[in-house]
Design an enzyme around this catalytic site. Sequence first.
Site, PDB file in Angstrom:
ATOM      1  N   GLY A  24       0.843  -1.185  -0.081  1.00  0.00           N
ATOM      2  CA  GLY A  24      -0.076  -0.015   0.007  1.00  0.00           C
ATOM      3  C   GLY A  24       0.837   1.340   0.050  1.00  0.00           C
ATOM      4  O   GLY A  24       0.291   2.273   0.319  1.00  0.00           O
ATOM      5  N   THR A  25       2.059   1.213  -0.388  1.00  0.00           N
ATOM      6  CA  THR A  25       2.859   2.534  -0.371  1.00  0.00           C
ATOM      7  C   THR A  25       1.993   3.548  -1.352  1.00  0.00           C
ATOM      8  O   THR A  25       2.399   4.706  -1.190  1.00  0.00           O
ATOM      9  CB  THR A  25       4.099   2.198  -0.923  1.00  0.00           C
ATOM     10  OG1 THR A  25       4.393   1.707  -2.189  1.00  0.00           O
ATOM     11  CG2 THR A  25       4.798   1.253   0.227  1.00  0.00           C
ATOM     12  N   ASN A  26       1.388   2.877  -2.450  1.00  0.00           N
ATOM     13  CA  ASN A  26       1.000   3.968  -3.491  1.00  0.00           C
ATOM     14  C   ASN A  26      -0.268   4.289  -2.873  1.00  0.00           C
ATOM     15  O   ASN A  26      -0.597   5.516  -2.841  1.00  0.00           O
ATOM     16  CB  ASN A  26       0.546   3.261  -4.890  1.00  0.00           C
ATOM     17  CG  ASN A  26       1.812   3.211  -5.642  1.00  0.00           C
ATOM     18  OD1 ASN A  26       2.109   4.199  -6.474  1.00  0.00           O
ATOM     19  ND2 ASN A  26       2.461   2.097  -5.856  1.00  0.00           N
TER      20      ASN A  26
ATOM     21  N   ASN B 132      -4.764   2.788 -13.452  1.00  0.00           N
ATOM     22  CA  ASN B 132      -3.760   1.630 -12.738  1.00  0.00           C
ATOM     23  C   ASN B 132      -2.563   2.406 -13.083  1.00  0.00           C
ATOM     24  O   ASN B 132      -2.217   3.099 -13.812  1.00  0.00           O
ATOM     25  CB  ASN B 132      -3.951   0.490 -13.670  1.00  0.00           C
ATOM     26  CG  ASN B 132      -2.836  -0.464 -13.120  1.00  0.00           C
ATOM     27  OD1 ASN B 132      -3.044  -0.828 -11.973  1.00  0.00           O
ATOM     28  ND2 ASN B 132      -2.217  -1.196 -13.918  1.00  0.00           N
TER      29      ASN B 132
ATOM     30  N   HIS C 205       1.406   1.294 -13.336  1.00  0.00           N
ATOM     31  CA  HIS C 205       2.232  -0.027 -13.525  1.00  0.00           C
ATOM     32  C   HIS C 205       3.931   0.525 -13.593  1.00  0.00           C
ATOM     33  O   HIS C 205       4.144   1.641 -13.947  1.00  0.00           O
ATOM     34  CB  HIS C 205       1.955  -0.396 -14.815  1.00  0.00           C
ATOM     35  CG  HIS C 205       2.863  -1.628 -15.228  1.00  0.00           C
ATOM     36  ND1 HIS C 205       2.626  -2.679 -14.953  1.00  0.00           N
ATOM     37  CD2 HIS C 205       4.023  -1.583 -16.008  1.00  0.00           C
ATOM     38  CE1 HIS C 205       3.454  -3.561 -15.368  1.00  0.00           C
ATOM     39  NE2 HIS C 205       4.311  -2.894 -16.060  1.00  0.00           N
TER      40      HIS C 205
HETATM   41  C1  GRF Z   1       4.175  -1.289  -7.063  1.00  0.00           C
HETATM   42  O1  GRF Z   1       5.297  -1.382  -7.692  1.00  0.00           O
HETATM   43  C2  GRF Z   1       3.148  -0.875  -8.054  1.00  0.00           C
HETATM   44  O2  GRF Z   1       3.566  -0.132  -9.134  1.00  0.00           O
HETATM   45  C3  GRF Z   1       2.769  -2.330  -8.460  1.00  0.00           C
HETATM   46  O3  GRF Z   1       2.784  -2.967  -7.240  1.00  0.00           O
HETATM   47  C4  GRF Z   1       3.731  -2.597  -6.591  1.00  0.00           C
HETATM   48  C5  GRF Z   1       3.329  -2.450  -4.966  1.00  0.00           C
HETATM   49  O4  GRF Z   1       2.584  -1.280  -4.505  1.00  0.00           O
HETATM   50  N1  GRF Z   1       1.608  -2.423  -9.087  1.00  0.00           N
HETATM   51  P1  GRF Z   1       2.142  -0.919  -3.255  1.00  0.00           P
HETATM   52  O5  GRF Z   1       3.252  -0.790  -2.325  1.00  0.00           O
HETATM   53  O6  GRF Z   1       1.086  -1.871  -2.705  1.00  0.00           O
HETATM   54  O7  GRF Z   1       1.253   0.334  -3.532  1.00  0.00           O
END
Ligand code: GRF
Length: 202
Positions: free
Chosen positions: A12-14, A108, A110
Amino acid sequence: MLKMVVCVSGGGTNLQAILDAMQDGRIRDTRLLAVISNNAGAYALQRAQAAGVPGICISPKNYESRDEFNEAFCDRMKELQPDLIVLAGFLVSIPPRMVEEFEGRIINIHPSLIPSFCGVGYYGLKVHEGALARGVKLTGATVHFVDNGMDTGPILSQKAVQVEPEDTPEILQKRVMEEAEWVILPQVIADIAEGKIPLGKK
Ligand code: GRF
């Protein structure tokens, strides 16, 4: 007010980048209705809880078939009635019915410069392993609309990142996240909220 649902599967960093941008005003006039995860153990759900955002787990594991999961997923999303669905590290394919019902309203992130290193088999670290194996000097991240293909919808934003000689997949992934993903995803959401990027009709 832009009503948004974010779909997650992992760390969940995004999602956190989106929450931080909402907190500091880079994303305005936006309400995060819920965070949906297919993975009950996703740390992203803890991030949602800490931010006071409802977390919902809908997992294919809890249904007899993929069709039943798809129906439940679509019904739940329809109940929430978001203007925008954001896939942020979401590893489940979006049901065709949802793509149709929310055409032009699903985005999305990517972790490559599409059309490189995307499509079947390119997710998570595998994307960066591919970039290093090919020897590219630049990689990055892409935000795109979701259609019925995999990573094939119209591109909304991209940001390039330098590949360094000593990079491992993990080091490169971290740089792409920090310097590209966590920058362009909140920026696209802010642009949508401000009407700079038009969404499909409800
Ligand atoms: C990230 O690199 C995203 O681009 C890909 O999954 C990875 C994990 O993302 N789709 P997050 O830390 O769970 O947001």
